[in-house]
Motif scaffolding. Structure first.
Motif, PDB file in Angstrom:
ATOM      1  N   VAL A 160      45.479  49.893  39.177  1.00 37.06           N
ATOM      2  CA  VAL A 160      46.442  48.962  39.859  1.00 37.06           C
ATOM      3  C   VAL A 160      47.659  49.482  40.589  1.00 37.06           C
ATOM      4  O   VAL A 160      47.767  48.901  41.765  1.00 37.06           O
ATOM      5  N   HIS A 161      48.330  50.637  39.989  1.00 36.55           N
ATOM      6  CA  HIS A 161      49.397  51.181  40.396  1.00 36.55           C
ATOM      7  C   HIS A 161      48.853  51.705  41.922  1.00 36.55           C
ATOM      8  O   HIS A 161      49.679  51.785  42.812  1.00 36.55           O
ATOM      9  N   GLY A 162      47.660  52.505  41.763  1.00 32.51           N
ATOM     10  CA  GLY A 162      47.141  53.236  42.970  1.00 32.51           C
ATOM     11  C   GLY A 162      46.874  52.090  44.126  1.00 32.51           C
ATOM     12  O   GLY A 162      46.977  52.387  45.364  1.00 32.51           O
ATOM     13  N   LEU A 163      46.360  51.160  43.780  1.00 31.45           N
ATOM     14  CA  LEU A 163      46.025  50.004  44.785  1.00 31.45           C
ATOM     15  C   LEU A 163      47.306  49.601  45.441  1.00 31.45           C
ATOM     16  O   LEU A 163      47.392  49.220  46.433  1.00 31.45           O
ATOM     17  N   GLU A 164      48.255  49.385  44.538  1.00 31.59           N
ATOM     18  CA  GLU A 164      49.469  48.601  45.152  1.00 31.59           C
ATOM     19  C   GLU A 164      50.422  49.377  45.980  1.00 31.59           C
ATOM     20  O   GLU A 164      51.073  49.028  46.715  1.00 31.59           O
ATOM     21  N   THR A 165      50.376  51.007  45.473  1.00 30.51           N
ATOM     22  CA  THR A 165      51.095  51.742  46.363  1.00 30.51           C
ATOM     23  C   THR A 165      50.214  52.415  47.465  1.00 30.51           C
ATOM     24  O   THR A 165      50.691  53.335  48.503  1.00 30.51           O
ATOM     25  N   GLY A 166      49.069  52.256  47.568  1.00 25.18           N
ATOM     26  CA  GLY A 166      47.996  52.653  48.696  1.00 25.18           C
ATOM     27  C   GLY A 166      47.428  53.953  48.366  1.00 25.18           C
ATOM     28  O   GLY A 166      46.678  54.674  49.173  1.00 25.18           O
ATOM     29  N   GLY A 167      47.529  54.651  47.211  1.00 20.37           N
ATOM     30  CA  GLY A 167      47.052  55.658  46.714  1.00 20.37           C
ATOM     31  C   GLY A 167      45.630  55.757  46.445  1.00 20.37           C
ATOM     32  O   GLY A 167      45.143  56.984  46.555  1.00 20.37           O
ATOM     33  N   GLY A 179      17.041  37.028  31.221  1.00 20.88           N
ATOM     34  CA  GLY A 179      16.599  35.605  31.701  1.00 20.88           C
ATOM     35  C   GLY A 179      17.985  34.773  31.837  1.00 20.88           C
ATOM     36  O   GLY A 179      17.851  33.638  31.854  1.00 20.88           O
ATOM     37  N   VAL A 180      19.330  35.317  32.002  1.00 23.47           N
ATOM     38  CA  VAL A 180      20.380  34.430  32.152  1.00 23.47           C
ATOM     39  C   VAL A 180      21.295  34.622  33.075  1.00 23.47           C
ATOM     40  O   VAL A 180      21.078  35.804  33.783  1.00 23.47           O
ATOM     41  N   GLY A 181      21.909  33.726  33.817  1.00 20.18           N
ATOM     42  CA  GLY A 181      22.676  33.635  34.764  1.00 20.18           C
ATOM     43  C   GLY A 181      23.924  34.481  34.379  1.00 20.18           C
ATOM     44  O   GLY A 181      24.397  34.656  33.465  1.00 20.18           O
ATOM     45  N   VAL A 182      24.426  35.175  35.856  1.00 23.08           N
ATOM     46  CA  VAL A 182      25.632  35.745  35.764  1.00 23.08           C
ATOM     47  C   VAL A 182      26.581  35.422  36.749  1.00 23.08           C
ATOM     48  O   VAL A 182      26.277  35.529  37.956  1.00 23.08           O
ATOM     49  N   THR A 183      27.801  35.358  36.519  1.00 23.95           N
ATOM     50  CA  THR A 183      28.967  35.267  37.672  1.00 23.95           C
ATOM     51  C   THR A 183      29.873  36.296  37.290  1.00 23.95           C
ATOM     52  O   THR A 183      29.936  37.002  36.132  1.00 23.95           O
ATOM     53  N   ASN A 184      30.896  36.597  38.103  1.00 28.34           N
ATOM     54  CA  ASN A 184      31.676  37.976  37.790  1.00 28.34           C
ATOM     55  C   ASN A 184      33.088  37.460  38.743  1.00 28.34           C
ATOM     56  O   ASN A 184      33.179  36.889  39.615  1.00 28.34           O
ATOM     57  N   SER A 185      34.075  38.336  38.281  1.00 29.23           N
ATOM     58  CA  SER A 185      35.461  38.516  38.992  1.00 29.23           C
ATOM     59  C   SER A 185      36.055  39.462  38.486  1.00 29.23           C
ATOM     60  O   SER A 185      35.735  40.427  37.565  1.00 29.23           O
ATOM     61  N   ASN A 186      36.970  39.864  39.197  1.00 31.84           N
ATOM     62  CA  ASN A 186      38.046  40.969  39.018  1.00 31.84           C
ATOM     63  C   ASN A 186      39.371  40.540  38.493  1.00 31.84           C
ATOM     64  O   ASN A 186      39.693  39.546  39.226  1.00 31.84           O
ATOM     65  N   ALA A 187      39.994  41.422  37.781  1.00 32.96           N
ATOM     66  CA  ALA A 187      41.288  40.966  37.512  1.00 32.96           C
ATOM     67  C   ALA A 187      42.168  42.289  37.304  1.00 32.96           C
ATOM     68  O   ALA A 187      41.514  43.385  36.731  1.00 32.96           O
ATOM     69  N   TYR A 188      43.553  42.436  37.675  1.00 33.22           N
ATOM     70  CA  TYR A 188      44.291  43.360  37.186  1.00 33.22           C
ATOM     71  C   TYR A 188      44.829  43.110  35.800  1.00 33.22           C
ATOM     72  O   TYR A 188      45.146  42.084  35.446  1.00 33.22           O
ATOM     73  N   GLY A 189      44.421  44.021  34.963  1.00 28.12           N
ATOM     74  CA  GLY A 189      44.863  44.177  33.751  1.00 28.12           C
ATOM     75  C   GLY A 189      46.296  44.277  33.349  1.00 28.12           C
ATOM     76  O   GLY A 189      46.788  43.951  32.268  1.00 28.12           O
ATOM     77  N   PHE A 190      46.917  44.740  34.619  1.00 28.87           N
ATOM     78  CA  PHE A 190      48.463  45.175  34.421  1.00 28.87           C
ATOM     79  C   PHE A 190      49.083  44.620  35.779  1.00 28.87           C
ATOM     80  O   PHE A 190      48.367  44.503  36.500  1.00 28.87           O
ATOM     81  N   SER A 191      50.389  44.654  35.616  1.00 26.60           N
ATOM     82  CA  SER A 191      51.089  44.412  36.702  1.00 26.60           C
ATOM     83  C   SER A 191      52.199  45.320  37.006  1.00 26.60           C
ATOM     84  O   SER A 191      52.768  45.648  35.934  1.00 26.60           O
ATOM     85  N   THR A 192      52.542  45.739  38.163  1.00 24.07           N
ATOM     86  CA  THR A 192      53.718  46.546  38.300  1.00 24.07           C
ATOM     87  C   THR A 192      55.017  45.744  38.533  1.00 24.07           C
ATOM     88  O   THR A 192      56.085  46.408  38.521  1.00 24.07           O
ATOM     89  N   THR A 193      54.721  44.395  38.607  1.00 23.51           N
ATOM     90  CA  THR A 193      56.136  43.539  38.816  1.00 23.51           C
ATOM     91  C   THR A 193      56.343  42.774  37.604  1.00 23.51           C
ATOM     92  O   THR A 193      57.310  41.964  37.512  1.00 23.51           O
ATOM     93  N   SER A 194      55.482  42.644  36.698  1.00 26.60           N
ATOM     94  CA  SER A 194      55.542  41.714  35.606  1.00 26.60           C
ATOM     95  C   SER A 194      55.341  42.625  34.078  1.00 26.60           C
ATOM     96  O   SER A 194      54.070  42.698  33.744  1.00 26.60           O
ATOM     97  N   LYS A 195      56.065  42.484  33.531  1.00 24.50           N
ATOM     98  CA  LYS A 195      55.895  42.943  32.002  1.00 24.50           C
ATOM     99  C   LYS A 195      55.088  42.368  30.996  1.00 24.50           C
ATOM    100  O   LYS A 195      54.345  42.591  30.013  1.00 24.50           O
ATOM    101  N   LEU A 196      54.804  40.957  31.415  1.00 24.47           N
ATOM    102  CA  LEU A 196      54.239  39.936  30.681  1.00 24.47           C
ATOM    103  C   LEU A 196      52.533  40.034  30.767  1.00 24.47           C
ATOM    104  O   LEU A 196      51.849  39.530  30.015  1.00 24.47           O
ATOM    105  N   GLN A 197      52.265  40.608  31.888  1.00 21.63           N
ATOM    106  CA  GLN A 197      50.690  40.695  32.308  1.00 21.63           C
ATOM    107  C   GLN A 197      50.321  41.829  31.398  1.00 21.63           C
ATOM    108  O   GLN A 197      50.658  43.030  31.467  1.00 21.63           O
ATOM    109  N   HIS A 198      49.377  41.554  30.592  1.00 22.73           N
ATOM    110  CA  HIS A 198      48.835  42.638  29.709  1.00 22.73           C
ATOM    111  C   HIS A 198      47.370  42.164  29.869  1.00 22.73           C
ATOM    112  O   HIS A 198      46.686  41.082  29.864  1.00 22.73           O
ATOM    113  N   PRO A 199      46.384  43.320  29.530  1.00 23.42           N
ATOM    114  CA  PRO A 199      44.867  42.998  29.560  1.00 23.42           C
ATOM    115  C   PRO A 199      44.352  41.804  28.538  1.00 23.42           C
ATOM    116  O   PRO A 199      43.431  41.105  29.008  1.00 23.42           O
TER     117      PRO A 199
END
Length: 151
Positions: free
Chosen positions: A50-57, A82-102
């Motif tokens: 997440v940090h690397g994505l947000e800083t461009g690294g 034989g089961v269907g699947v959907t998916n999503s991506n999520a940031y497990g952490f935030s560089t701006t919010s201490k309340l965001q946790h995996p």
């Protein structure tokens, strides 16, 4: 044959690309097969990523390629059961919010996709620093309102 005592339509499995995540997907697909449900795989991005994505690294395309390759593995496993699947991506952490946790990200996604059952990998404590689901497993076990299988 008797009805299962639990109605399950969606099984949420948070993943991070680890071997433990593959095992969790196997369990999630088996549970989904048993209940005639589908699987929702949520790829949780770790703090360093997440940090690397947000800083461009780290280029977005690199992460997209890695997550898509792992989701292809999830689809292959789901197809075997034989089961269907959907998916999503999520940031497990935030560089701006201490309340965001995996753990909170997993529970928020469970609510968003209306998951009836959660299968969460419990990473070994000696795992790689990028394997973040170990930080989420105990939290999810404590606070989830759905049944949870920790593998």
């Amino acid at each position: 044959m008797t009805e299962p005592p639990l109605e399950v339509e969606t099984v949420l499995v948070p993943v991070d690309g680890s071997d433990e995540s593959v095992a969790a997907v196997e369990y999630a697909a088996a549970i989904a097969e048993q209940y005639g449900a589908s699987v929702h795989a949520m790829y949780v991005l770790g703090e360093d990523i997440v940090h690397g994505l947000e800083t461009g690294g780290i280029p977005d395309e690199e992460i997209r390629s890695e997550t898509e390759a792992f989701i292809d593995t999830v689809r292959d496993i789901a197809d075997r059961y034989g089961v269907g699947v959907t998916n999503s991506n999520a940031y497990g952490f935030s560089t701006t919010s201490k309340l965001q946790h995996p753990g909170t990200v997993v529970l928020d996604t469970a609510e968003h996709v209306d998951a009836d059952f959660l299968v969460i990998p419990r990473e070994p404590l000696t795992g790689e620093p990028g394997e973040i689901l170990e930080k989420a497993a105990e939290y999810v076990l404590l606070y989830a309102s759905q049944p949870v299988l920790s593998v």
